[in-house]
Design a protein around this motif. Structure first.
Motif, PDB file in Angstrom:
ATOM      1  N   ARG A 113      27.914  39.188  31.528  1.00 35.57           N
ATOM      2  CA  ARG A 113      28.353  37.828  31.256  1.00 35.57           C
ATOM      3  C   ARG A 113      28.730  37.115  32.547  1.00 35.57           C
ATOM      4  O   ARG A 113      29.190  37.736  33.500  1.00 35.57           O
ATOM      5  CB  ARG A 113      29.564  37.831  30.318  1.00 35.57           C
ATOM      6  CG  ARG A 113      29.325  38.486  28.964  1.00 35.57           C
ATOM      7  CD  ARG A 113      28.495  37.605  28.069  1.00 35.57           C
ATOM      8  NE  ARG A 113      28.475  38.103  26.700  1.00 35.57           N
ATOM      9  CZ  ARG A 113      27.757  37.543  25.725  1.00 35.57           C
ATOM     10  NH1 ARG A 113      27.032  36.464  25.979  1.00 35.57           N
ATOM     11  NH2 ARG A 113      27.776  38.050  24.501  1.00 35.57           N
ATOM     12  N   THR A 114      28.554  35.795  32.533  1.00 34.06           N
ATOM     13  CA  THR A 114      28.993  34.932  33.633  1.00 34.06           C
ATOM     14  C   THR A 114      29.848  33.820  33.048  1.00 34.06           C
ATOM     15  O   THR A 114      29.450  33.171  32.072  1.00 34.06           O
ATOM     16  CB  THR A 114      27.791  34.334  34.384  1.00 34.06           C
ATOM     17  OG1 THR A 114      26.913  35.379  34.801  1.00 34.06           O
ATOM     18  CG2 THR A 114      28.263  33.558  35.603  1.00 34.06           C
ATOM     19  N   LEU A 115      31.010  33.589  33.649  1.00 31.19           N
ATOM     20  CA  LEU A 115      31.983  32.644  33.110  1.00 31.19           C
ATOM     21  C   LEU A 115      32.416  31.666  34.193  1.00 31.19           C
ATOM     22  O   LEU A 115      32.612  32.060  35.346  1.00 31.19           O
ATOM     23  CB  LEU A 115      33.185  33.403  32.557  1.00 31.19           C
ATOM     24  CG  LEU A 115      34.333  32.623  31.920  1.00 31.19           C
ATOM     25  CD1 LEU A 115      34.952  33.450  30.786  1.00 31.19           C
ATOM     26  CD2 LEU A 115      35.428  32.309  32.932  1.00 31.19           C
ATOM     27  N   ILE A 116      32.583  30.396  33.816  1.00 32.11           N
ATOM     28  CA  ILE A 116      33.050  29.348  34.710  1.00 32.11           C
ATOM     29  C   ILE A 116      34.337  28.764  34.134  1.00 32.11           C
ATOM     30  O   ILE A 116      34.429  28.512  32.924  1.00 32.11           O
ATOM     31  CB  ILE A 116      32.009  28.220  34.866  1.00 32.11           C
ATOM     32  CG1 ILE A 116      30.667  28.791  35.331  1.00 32.11           C
ATOM     33  CG2 ILE A 116      32.506  27.172  35.861  1.00 32.11           C
ATOM     34  CD1 ILE A 116      30.687  29.406  36.697  1.00 32.11           C
ATOM     35  N   CYS A 117      35.345  28.531  34.982  1.00 32.30           N
ATOM     36  CA  CYS A 117      36.600  27.972  34.490  1.00 32.30           C
ATOM     37  C   CYS A 117      37.233  27.076  35.547  1.00 32.30           C
ATOM     38  O   CYS A 117      36.898  27.143  36.729  1.00 32.30           O
ATOM     39  CB  CYS A 117      37.576  29.080  34.080  1.00 32.30           C
ATOM     40  SG  CYS A 117      38.319  29.968  35.472  1.00 32.30           S
ATOM     41  N   ASN A 118      38.155  26.216  35.063  1.00 32.43           N
ATOM     42  CA  ASN A 118      39.011  25.413  35.926  1.00 32.43           C
ATOM     43  C   ASN A 118      40.443  25.888  35.690  1.00 32.43           C
ATOM     44  O   ASN A 118      41.018  25.617  34.635  1.00 32.43           O
ATOM     45  CB  ASN A 118      38.885  23.922  35.612  1.00 32.43           C
ATOM     46  CG  ASN A 118      39.683  23.046  36.576  1.00 32.43           C
ATOM     47  OD1 ASN A 118      40.692  23.465  37.136  1.00 32.43           O
ATOM     48  ND2 ASN A 118      39.227  21.816  36.774  1.00 32.43           N
ATOM     49  N   PRO A 119      41.044  26.608  36.635  1.00 34.38           N
ATOM     50  CA  PRO A 119      42.386  27.162  36.414  1.00 34.38           C
ATOM     51  C   PRO A 119      43.454  26.110  36.139  1.00 34.38           C
ATOM     52  O   PRO A 119      44.403  26.388  35.408  1.00 34.38           O
ATOM     53  CB  PRO A 119      42.675  27.920  37.718  1.00 34.38           C
ATOM     54  CG  PRO A 119      41.336  28.204  38.307  1.00 34.38           C
ATOM     55  CD  PRO A 119      40.487  27.038  37.933  1.00 34.38           C
ATOM     56  N   LEU A 120      43.318  24.908  36.692  1.00 41.18           N
ATOM     57  CA  LEU A 120      44.342  23.897  36.504  1.00 41.18           C
ATOM     58  C   LEU A 120      44.332  23.321  35.093  1.00 41.18           C
ATOM     59  O   LEU A 120      45.377  23.102  34.487  1.00 41.18           O
ATOM     60  CB  LEU A 120      44.176  22.767  37.527  1.00 41.18           C
ATOM     61  CG  LEU A 120      44.554  23.085  38.974  1.00 41.18           C
ATOM     62  CD1 LEU A 120      44.430  21.842  39.834  1.00 41.18           C
ATOM     63  CD2 LEU A 120      45.953  23.652  39.072  1.00 41.18           C
TER      64      LEU A 120
END
Length: 438
Positions: free
Chosen positions: A204-211
């Motif tokens: 799996r590949t995941l993209i996120c914005n921590p803020l």
């Protein structure tokens, strides 16, 4: 909650998904903080500082406090007299009439990690992250400046801390919003963070914005195996791409795949000719991806715009034990590694690629005192990565971090305890609220 590891009172927002509070160290810890810009941490004695939760200490002598809240090139110097000024009374009926655009522009210039403390002021400010006007101004102001993001798992619970180089402060960000897969930190670009891992037997590949605590899973690749990944964000086009090179173990020749967020799909490209990789680390510089290879010896360069691999016969320096490619600004590509076969003769050096003559030119060496403190044993492992001509060194065993400014030729330690966690993964990070995962 987002927690700043420093002294000060806590301030929480009940309605926000992310809360910010400063915790942690005492005055002695502040004395030990060797910030990127030098000098000890200074306390804010102004009424504004008290409103944000800072301790109010009357100085016995004149102090000059230097801060860099918006980045590397801006500096604000505040001078306080021997006696503190009384609090200034602010007329509620006047400040309540502040135009919406002006308020958004003011808040957009507040350091991102401070926004969460301000959200508890009123309902209007609490919904600031969903306000298009605020996000518009936030996208136009200068960047907060470089930060270091560390990620690790504590009892299978994801943990994350961010060190702000301009503010010289650690902040803790909760990562419980992510699914509980065996994720590994890939890297960060333009405010987004990329992870990869196994969901059972599926890669799996995941993209996120921590803020903003937003994330999404990318669709599966055509050849869905563990791959070497790198993410690139284009802020002007408000899009990002993920490049999947060869197999993570380097024993299979797989076609290069590129994910485009605009198309929400993976596309197949040429297979990288080299199969013997010298390092699993890659560097993306000037729309080109560089990988160290043993066969053929040198570098393999992937041109993202045409989807084609090319060999660069740049021979490595003699007696290079381990090398890392680091991307700089303005097409600059660096090679960082240890030289020497024996521990007493080892040294850390930095080279820059001469694109015209296709040779590595030595530009700096790590001073011996820093090298001995970072790597006490010749067999110790270290990590190296960079951003905007800043190169960061981290030691797996010593739990230390060291930053080198290529332009200023300056070395400085990273203060704090977040790097002391065993097996923590670290990368540069640019905090941005307007970074979209779509």
């Amino acid at each position: 909650m987002v927690v700043g590891l420093d002294g000060g009172s806590n301030s929480r927002s009940r309605n926000s998904p992310v809360e910010l509070a400063r915790t942690g160290s005492n005055e002695e810890d502040e004395g030990r903080h060797l910030g990127y810009f030098g000098g000890n941490g200074s306390r804010n004695t102004s009424p504004i500082g008290r409103g944000l939760g800072f301790r109010n200490i009357s100085p016995s002598r004149q102090k000059v406090i230097k801060t860099k809240p918006r980045g590397l090139d801006e500096e604000m110097i505040a001078t306080f007299a021997k006696t503190p000024h009384p609090d200034v009374y602010m007329e509620d009926n006047i400040w309540a009439m502040l135009p919406e655009d002006l308020l958004n522009e003011i808040l957009a210039r507040v350091p991102p990690f401070m926004i969460f403390r301000l959200r508890s002021v009123c309902k209007r400010w609490n919904s600031i992250l969903q306000d298009n006007g605020f996000l518009k101004f936030h996208s136009q102001v200068p960047s907060h400046g470089p930060c270091l993001l560390t990620f690790w798992k504590n009892s299978q619970t994801p943990q994350c801390s961010v060190f702000s180089l301009p503010l010289k402060q650690w902040y803790k960000i909760p990562f419980t919003f992510l699914p509980h897969y065996a994720f590994w930190l890939v890297g960060s670009s333009g405010g987004l963070v990329c992870f990869s891992g196994l969901d059972g037997l599926t890669f799996r590949t995941l993209i996120c914005n921590p803020l903003t605590q937003s994330w999404r899973m990318l669709p599966s690749m055509h050849y869905n195996q563990q791959r070497q990944l790198i993410m690139v964000v284009d802020r002007k086009k408000r899009s990002f791409k993920v490049i999947a090179a060869s197999d993570i173990y380097g024993d299979k020749s797989l076609p290069t795949e590129v994910y485009d967020s605009k198309l929400d799909s993976w596309s197949l490209h040429q297979t990288m000719p080299a199969v013997n990789l010298c390092s699993s680390k890659m560097a993306f510089c000037d729309s080109r991806l560089y990988v160290e290879t043993i066969s053929p010896l040198g570098l393999m360069m992937y041109q993202l715009d045409v989807g084609y691999w090319e060999h660069i016969p740049a021979k490595f320096p003699r007696s290079l034990l381990d090398g890392y490619l680091v991307a700089g600004t303005q097409k600059r590509l660096f090679l960082v590694g240890r030289i020497g076969l024996y521990s007493t003769l080892q040294s850390m050096r930095i080279w820059e690629l001469d694109h015209v003559n296709v040779t590595w030119i030595e530009i700096s060496r790590m001073p011996p005192r820093y090298f001995r403190a970072l790597l006490r044993l010749s067999a110790e492992r270290f990590e190296c990565f960079g951003q905007d001509n800043l190169i960061c060194f981290t030691s797996w065993n010593q739990g230390k971090g060291l930053i080198f400014d290529v332009d200023k030729k300056a070395w400085s330690w990273i203060a704090g305890c977040a790097l002391q966690t065993y097996n923590s993964q670290v990368c540069f990070y640019e905090p941005r609220f307007d970074a979209s995962i779509y």
